[in-house]
Design a protein around this motif. Structure first.
Motif, PDB file in Angstrom:
ATOM      1  N   TYR A  93      22.333  -1.165  16.030  1.00  0.00           N
ATOM      2  CA  TYR A  93      23.183  -0.522  17.028  1.00  0.00           C
ATOM      3  C   TYR A  93      22.392   0.344  18.003  1.00  0.00           C
ATOM      4  O   TYR A  93      22.854   0.618  19.113  1.00  0.00           O
ATOM      5  N   SER A  96      21.865  -1.879  20.861  1.00  0.00           N
ATOM      6  CA  SER A  96      23.094  -2.139  21.619  1.00  0.00           C
ATOM      7  C   SER A  96      23.323  -1.035  22.654  1.00  0.00           C
ATOM      8  O   SER A  96      23.655  -1.317  23.816  1.00  0.00           O
ATOM      9  N   SER A 130      28.447   2.404  15.276  1.00  0.00           N
ATOM     10  CA  SER A 130      27.706   1.186  14.928  1.00  0.00           C
ATOM     11  C   SER A 130      28.567  -0.030  15.243  1.00  0.00           C
ATOM     12  O   SER A 130      29.774   0.086  15.461  1.00  0.00           O
ATOM     13  N   ASN A 131      27.901  -1.166  15.300  1.00  0.00           N
ATOM     14  CA  ASN A 131      28.594  -2.442  15.536  1.00  0.00           C
ATOM     15  C   ASN A 131      29.492  -2.418  16.776  1.00  0.00           C
ATOM     16  O   ASN A 131      30.631  -2.899  16.751  1.00  0.00           O
ATOM     17  N   VAL A 132      28.981  -1.847  17.860  1.00  0.00           N
ATOM     18  CA  VAL A 132      29.750  -1.825  19.106  1.00  0.00           C
ATOM     19  C   VAL A 132      29.648  -3.184  19.795  1.00  0.00           C
ATOM     20  O   VAL A 132      28.597  -3.834  19.765  1.00  0.00           O
ATOM     21  N   SER A 133      30.728  -3.625  20.388  1.00  0.00           N
ATOM     22  CA  SER A 133      30.746  -4.926  21.060  1.00  0.00           C
ATOM     23  C   SER A 133      30.542  -4.765  22.564  1.00  0.00           C
ATOM     24  O   SER A 133      30.820  -3.696  23.121  1.00  0.00           O
ATOM     25  N   PRO A 134      30.059  -5.808  23.238  1.00  0.00           N
ATOM     26  CA  PRO A 134      29.938  -5.759  24.701  1.00  0.00           C
ATOM     27  C   PRO A 134      31.266  -5.435  25.381  1.00  0.00           C
ATOM     28  O   PRO A 134      31.300  -4.730  26.397  1.00  0.00           O
ATOM     29  N   THR A 135      32.359  -5.921  24.812  1.00  0.00           N
ATOM     30  CA  THR A 135      33.676  -5.661  25.399  1.00  0.00           C
ATOM     31  C   THR A 135      34.026  -4.177  25.318  1.00  0.00           C
ATOM     32  O   THR A 135      34.552  -3.591  26.275  1.00  0.00           O
ATOM     33  N   GLU A 136      33.723  -3.554  24.177  1.00  0.00           N
ATOM     34  CA  GLU A 136      33.974  -2.112  24.032  1.00  0.00           C
ATOM     35  C   GLU A 136      33.129  -1.311  25.011  1.00  0.00           C
ATOM     36  O   GLU A 136      33.604  -0.346  25.629  1.00  0.00           O
ATOM     37  N   GLU A 148      34.144  -5.779  33.886  1.00  0.00           N
ATOM     38  CA  GLU A 148      33.588  -6.350  32.660  1.00  0.00           C
ATOM     39  C   GLU A 148      32.573  -7.441  32.987  1.00  0.00           C
ATOM     40  O   GLU A 148      31.531  -7.546  32.322  1.00  0.00           O
ATOM     41  N   THR A 152      28.720  -7.278  31.794  1.00  0.00           N
ATOM     42  CA  THR A 152      28.217  -8.334  30.910  1.00  0.00           C
ATOM     43  C   THR A 152      27.010  -9.044  31.519  1.00  0.00           C
ATOM     44  O   THR A 152      26.032  -9.345  30.823  1.00  0.00           O
ATOM     45  N   LYS A 156      22.985  -8.916  29.993  1.00  0.00           N
ATOM     46  CA  LYS A 156      22.204 -10.100  29.607  1.00  0.00           C
ATOM     47  C   LYS A 156      21.053 -10.407  30.560  1.00  0.00           C
ATOM     48  O   LYS A 156      20.377 -11.423  30.410  1.00  0.00           O
TER      49      LYS A 156
END
Length: 217
Positions: A93, A96, A130-136, A148, A152, A156
């Motif tokens: 994380y 991230s 922890s474990n945060v997503s790109p959407t969040e 978004e 995104t 990348k």
């Protein structure tokens, strides 16, 4: 003691000479106040500046506590000092959120969102530690006018990948052992017994580098 000697002592205490005779601040001690970096080198070319890099992590509670002091300190830095946040790339994380910082930087919103990201993690709890997503993450930066899709794409991008690689290499080279860490001109890893003492030691090391640069001219 008669009145006259007492008066003389008072005048002496208030005189400019007494100020000049005051003890000087203690000199920095290597190993206690700073470590000399064995493979020195700044994060980026100095270009006449004195570089202060902070290796930090958004999920680090110590970094969150340090941030208000650091923000106040930054506002008082002279023009010849360049301050650069360097997100820690420690894996998982950490990466991230480091990637998120560089994506935000690419999109021009990193400075405006920096403090708010700490608040979202440590005060509001609106983002996971922890474990945060790109959407969040994209949802967080939406408040700064970033769509978004824009976020995104930046997340990348090759530019972000390159900056992550530089940040990781820098932290490894200067042997950062934890966060937050301050590095002056790629030469000194600042130490201290408190956040306040870290900043005082950083000020002293900045002054040392300024003096060395002046002598080299």
């Amino acid at each position: 003691m008669t009145l006259m000697p007492r008066l003389m002592l008072l005048l002496l205490a208030l005189s400019p000479l007494s100020v000049l005779a005051a003890p000087a601040p203690a000199a920095l001690v290597e190993g206690k106040d700073y470590e000399v970096i064995q493979a020195p080198g700044p994060l980026a070319p100095l270009a006449g500046k004195i570089e202060v890099a902070e290796v930090y992590g958004y999920t680090c509670p110590h970094c969150a506590h340090f941030e208000p002091l650091l923000q106040a300190w930054q506002k008082k830095l002279p023009k010849d000092v360049r301050f650069t946040p360097v997100p820690a790339v420690f894996g998982g994380y950490w990466d991230s959120y480091a990637r998120a910082y560089y994506a935000a930087d690419q999109l021009g919103v990193a400075k405006r969102s920096h403090v708010a990201m700490f608040d979202a993690l440590h005060e509001k709890g609106s983002l996971p530690l922890s474990n945060v997503s790109p959407t969040e993450l994209a949802g967080f930066y939406k408040d700064y006018g970033v769509t978004e899709q824009q976020f995104t794409t930046a997340l990348k991008s090759d530019e972000v990948e390159a900056k992550l690689a530089v940040a990781k290499s820098f932290a490894q080279r200067v042997k950062v052992q934890g966060t937050p860490s301050l590095i002056v001109n790629g030469k000194y890893l600042v130490k201290g017994t408190s956040f306040e003492s870290m900043l005082r030691n950083a000020d002293a090391l900045i002054a040392r580098e300024r003096e060395r640069a002046a002598k080299a001219r």
